[in-house]
Design a protein around this motif. Structure first.
Motif, PDB file in Angstrom:
ATOM      1  N   ASP A 194       0.783   7.244 -10.229  1.00 20.21           N
ATOM      2  CA  ASP A 194       0.696   6.854 -11.715  1.00 20.21           C
ATOM      3  C   ASP A 194       2.077   6.079 -11.972  1.00 20.21           C
ATOM      4  N   ALA A 239      -1.566   5.901 -16.723  1.00 22.16           N
ATOM      5  CA  ALA A 239       0.035   5.368 -15.968  1.00 22.16           C
ATOM      6  C   ALA A 239       0.859   6.342 -16.602  1.00 22.16           C
ATOM      7  N   GLU A 287      -2.153   0.227 -16.796  1.00 20.21           N
ATOM      8  CA  GLU A 287      -3.484   0.762 -16.740  1.00 20.21           C
ATOM      9  C   GLU A 287      -3.574   2.383 -17.342  1.00 20.21           C
ATOM     10  N   GLY A 320       3.560   3.671 -10.635  1.00 19.61           N
ATOM     11  CA  GLY A 320       3.336   2.354 -10.287  1.00 19.61           C
ATOM     12  C   GLY A 320       2.114   1.718 -10.935  1.00 19.61           C
ATOM     13  N   ASN A 321       1.590   2.215 -12.073  1.00 23.60           N
ATOM     14  CA  ASN A 321       0.433   1.519 -12.446  1.00 23.60           C
ATOM     15  C   ASN A 321       0.548   1.202 -14.137  1.00 23.60           C
ATOM     16  N   ALA A 345       6.192   4.372 -15.825  1.00 25.83           N
ATOM     17  CA  ALA A 345       5.670   3.578 -14.833  1.00 25.83           C
ATOM     18  C   ALA A 345       6.104   1.973 -14.927  1.00 25.83           C
ATOM     19  N   ASP A 401       2.539 -11.929 -13.889  1.00 27.30           N
ATOM     20  CA  ASP A 401       3.131 -10.482 -13.800  1.00 27.30           C
ATOM     21  C   ASP A 401       4.912 -10.686 -13.515  1.00 27.30           C
ATOM     22  N   THR A 439       2.772   1.776  -3.440  1.00 30.96           N
ATOM     23  CA  THR A 439       2.008   2.195  -4.560  1.00 30.96           C
ATOM     24  C   THR A 439       1.320   3.415  -4.496  1.00 30.96           C
ATOM     25  N   LYS A 440       1.145   3.923  -3.228  1.00 32.54           N
ATOM     26  CA  LYS A 440       0.706   5.212  -2.789  1.00 32.54           C
ATOM     27  C   LYS A 440       1.912   6.111  -3.130  1.00 32.54           C
ATOM     28  N   LYS A 483       5.132  -1.806 -12.662  1.00 34.01           N
ATOM     29  CA  LYS A 483       3.926  -2.444 -11.807  1.00 34.01           C
ATOM     30  C   LYS A 483       4.209  -3.110 -10.730  1.00 34.01           C
ATOM     31  N   ARG A 519       0.878  -1.268  -0.093  1.00 34.81           N
ATOM     32  CA  ARG A 519       0.105   0.040   0.026  1.00 34.81           C
ATOM     33  C   ARG A 519       0.750   1.332  -0.149  1.00 34.81           C
TER      34      ARG A 519
END
Length: 759
Positions: free
Chosen positions: A367, A376, A373, A369-370, A380, A401, A362-363, A382, A359
């Motif tokens: 973007d 992103a 998507e 870490g996206n 970026a 992944d 990723t916070k 993942k 958490r």
């Protein structure tokens, strides 16, 4: 005659050798001679110094000056009260519970050896209760050489029997000023070891010293031959100190040789370099940081960046105070590796911490870490989470992944180590709270790199490690230390709440929680156990469970998380939102509770130590630790670090029912008095004993160092480290130094050496 390398069965016979091997894994003469005495029975010298500690095992020799046989008050039988003049300022008080059985031997005027445990039944008045004993001959009695029987009881009688030879029992041995007492087992007692040691020393050939003569002279060390004799059969106290000084150096040398060999092997490995880029994800992340890094964080980032740019694997320890910002440093390093097209694995010890890392990373990345998507960022990557309790579908997607390279950052628990977890190109491993993982587990993850390359390794700990510990257990790692707290962190005040003498203070603790929640903040209440039937198998009510206490005649109770949750939720905090978190909750329930606390949907979290490391809720300002005396110093410091992580000051309340004047209370007061983790780490190590730190959790070895103090022998360790590195540099594998190789194996137990060799 015998040499150090000779097998014990050739010197002592098969039966004796088998017992030594089974109990102590001894195979050679050197193995036996490096099994040093635990203490010495003396003629009373220590008794003229300070009073012994409660529970200490003491062996004394003296003359019985008074006996008093009296009936027991509460049961049949008689007590024999004995006064023994052992050369101290006052006689030693001794009590035999079977007075009728020993009174005909333990009489006024006899000389005796007594060995037992110290008890303080009155202040400043200690007693040996029902000790082992041995009646000794008068000094100067020439007939003692031909005694055919022994008078005594317990272990000391066996010790005397071990001195029996063809001509009778040699009691003259007990005229020695210092009689060795060895670490023993039920099958091989101290007197068995003494008999074997004396037999070996009688046959021992002159020993070639494995240490260079110049080193022996420089450090004023005894020759090893003299040291091995005097440690077992000293004539005076100075013999013991001189022998220990030499053998202490041998232990330091043995450990440093292992570490030097390991460092040499690491330098021979290759890694794919990951130089920093100005247009990659690491640079983009740097520009987006909403706060300024501390000078210490910048320095460590630069050190790690330089390591990652080289062609041999980084092997670095990152340690720092609780809340010093290690995670942001580690993330920057991982992004530099991702910039090179490789992946990173972050290994956490618990699912709660792994999910928290997922958490928070990723916070922080947003973007960045996206990848894959909508919305992103261009650079970026993942981030995926792998834990053992994930559903099959979730785990399958995360593993896909990882193996395809879609995920640049893979976060997980022990589940990452399983055989079915594969990486596309693993370039770096980050191990959080490295002391929680065994050596084989770390090796299994590092082995997942491809093409024979070694991944870079960064191990992190929020438990500060004193310099000598780091040099001795982690001597092949470069060390970075973060001492500054990031801006925005607030001070933490700690207070001890002595529940036994100040019960109203406990009520005040719950009021403080209400005040903080009323101001919009949150609190933790930490308990030492869960409290369900599995935790308390006999079915007794958890709220009244008794535990052993060395300080209180009436043992205190411990409070479980389940009972505390029920009590607070229906009592002092009944109108607040109280949640429960512990290790036996299903993974999805743990995650749900932690998310609710993170999102301020809960005011108070009643929990166990699952929140000890890594949990970051800036709005939490109060932590109440119940039964705080049941936690170690390091654990208390870690737990306390969960508050004061935002703009408001933190408060940690340590509730205890322990004796107000006992050692447990003194430990809590010491924790409350400082937030210096390094100072507390030294206190923790002194109280837990260094062998525990070296050991049991990592290698299964309860006590691996016999004489060397990892806290006090910095000069010895430093000298040994310098010499070991010089020797290994010129002779990897110690092919030309067989004596050192043999000493290395014998001076420190085999399991410890195996553990170090694998680390």
């Amino acid at each position: 005659m015998a040499r150090l390398a000779d097998r014990l069965d050739h010197v002592l016979g098969v039966k004796a050798a088998e017992g030594l091997q089974e109990s102590f894994d001894m195979q050679t003469v050197e193995d036996l001679l490096r099994h040093y005495p635990l203490r010495y029975a003396t003629q009373g010298q220590p008794l003229t110094e300070e009073e012994p500690e409660e529970g200490a095992h003491l062996t004394v020799i003296g003359r019985v000056t008074k006996t008093d046989l009296r009936p027991m008050k509460n049961r049949k039988g008689s007590l024999l009260k004995v006064a023994l003049d052992a050369g101290g300022a006052k006689p030693v008080d001794i009590t035999f519970f079977s007075g009728d059985k020993v009174r005909h031997l333990v009489k006024e005027g006899v000389r005796a050896m007594m060995s037992g445990t110290v008890h303080y039944w009155q202040p400043n008045r200690w007693n040996l209760s029902h000790p082992d004993y041995l009646i000794l001959p008068q000094k100067g009695d020439g007939s003692v050489e031909n005694l055919t029987s022994v008078h005594g009881g317990g272990a000391l009688r066996g010790l005397a029997q071990s001195a029996k030879g063809a001509g009778g029992i040699d009691m003259s041995f007990f005229e020695r000023e210092f009689i060795p007492v060895y670490p023993s087992t039920a099958k091989v007692q101290s007197w068995d070891l003494l008999r074997c040691v004396r037999q070996v020393l009688d046959q021992l050939d002159p020993v070639d010293d494995p240490l260079p003569e110049a080193l022996i002279t420089e450090h004023q060390l005894l020759p090893v031959s003299d040291a091995l004799r005097l440690i077992h059969l000293p004539e005076r106290k100075s013999d013991i100190e001189a022998a220990r000084g030499r053998l202490r150096f041998d232990e330091a040398m043995a450990l440093q040789l292992v570490l030097a060999e390991r460092r040499h092997q690491t330098e021979g490995r290759t890694a794919r370099p990951c130089p920093p880029r100005t247009d990659g994800i690491a640079a983009a992340f740097d520009k987006r940081l909403p706060f300024e890094l501390t000078e210490g964080q910048r320095t460590v980032i630069d050190e790690i960046s330089a390591d990652l740019s080289r062609t041999h694997p980084m092997h670095r320890l990152l340690q720092g105070e609780v809340g010093s910002g290690k995670t942001i440093v580690a993330l920057h390093a991982m992004l530099q590796v991702v910039d090179s097209g490789q992946q990173c694995a972050l290994l956490a010890p618990t699912e709660v911490l792994a999910a928290q890392h997922y958490r928070s990373l990723t916070k922080m990345l947003g973007d960045l870490g996206n990848a894959g998507e909508l919305g992103a960022a261009e650079q970026a990557t993942k981030v995926v989470l792998v834990t053992g309790s994930m559903s099959a579908g979730q785990k399958r997607a995360a593993l896909l992944d990882a193996v395809t390279g879609e995920a640049g950052l893979v976060i997980g628990t022990h589940a990452l180590i399983q055989d079915n977890v594969e990486f596309f190109d693993l370039g770096m491993v980050v191990v959080d709270e490295q002391h929680r993982f065994g050596v084989e587990q770390r090796d299994a993850l590092r082995a997942k790199a491809k093409d024979g390359a070694s991944p870079h390794l960064l191990v992190m700990t929020a438990t500060p490690i004193p310099r000598t510990i780091a040099m001795t257990t982690l001597g092949d790692l470069e060390t970075s230390v973060l001492t500054q707290l990031p801006r925005g962190r607030s001070p933490i005040t700690s207070k001890v709440v002595p529940a036994k003498v100040k019960p109203s203070w406990v009520d005040r603790a719950w009021e403080r929680i209400r005040e903080e929640v009323g101001a919009g903040r949150q609190a933790y209440v930490v308990c030492s156990r869960i409290g369900d039937e599995e935790d308390n198998p006999k079915g007794a009510k958890a709220k009244g469970r008794k535990v052993k206490s060395e300080e209180d005649k009436e043992a205190p109770t411990t409070h479980s998380a389940l009972d505390m949750y029920e009590m607070l939720g229906s009592g002092p905090l009944k109108d607040l939102r109280v949640g429960l978190l512990h290790g036996r909750l299903p993974a999805d329930e743990k995650d749900r509770v932690m998310r609710a606390f993170n999102d301020a949907e809960l005011d108070v979290l009643v929990c166990t130590t699952v929140v000890e490391v890594g949990v970051d809720v800036p709005n939490a300002t109060v932590m109440v630790i119940v039964d705080a005396d049941r936690f170690g110093v390091s654990q208390l410091h870690q737990l306390r670090g969960r508050v004061g992580r935002g703009k408001h000051a933190g408060l940690c309340l340590l509730i205890t029912e322990t004796n107000p004047v006992g050692t447990a209370m003194a430990r809590l007061e010491a924790v409350a008095a400082t937030t210096d983790g390094f100072e507390l780490a030294v206190l923790d190590l002194r109280q837990r004993r260094e062998g525990d730190v070296l050991g049991a959790a990592q290698s299964g070895t309860a006590r691996s160092l016999r004489l060397l103090s990892l806290l006090d022998d910095l000069e010895v360790i430093t000298a040994a480290q310098e010499m070991a590195r010089q020797i290994v540099e010129s002779d990897p594998g110690l092919t030309n130094h067989p004596g050192l190789a043999s000493m290395m194996r014998a001076a420190v137990d085999g399991e410890r050496l195996e553990y170090l060799a694998k680390s």
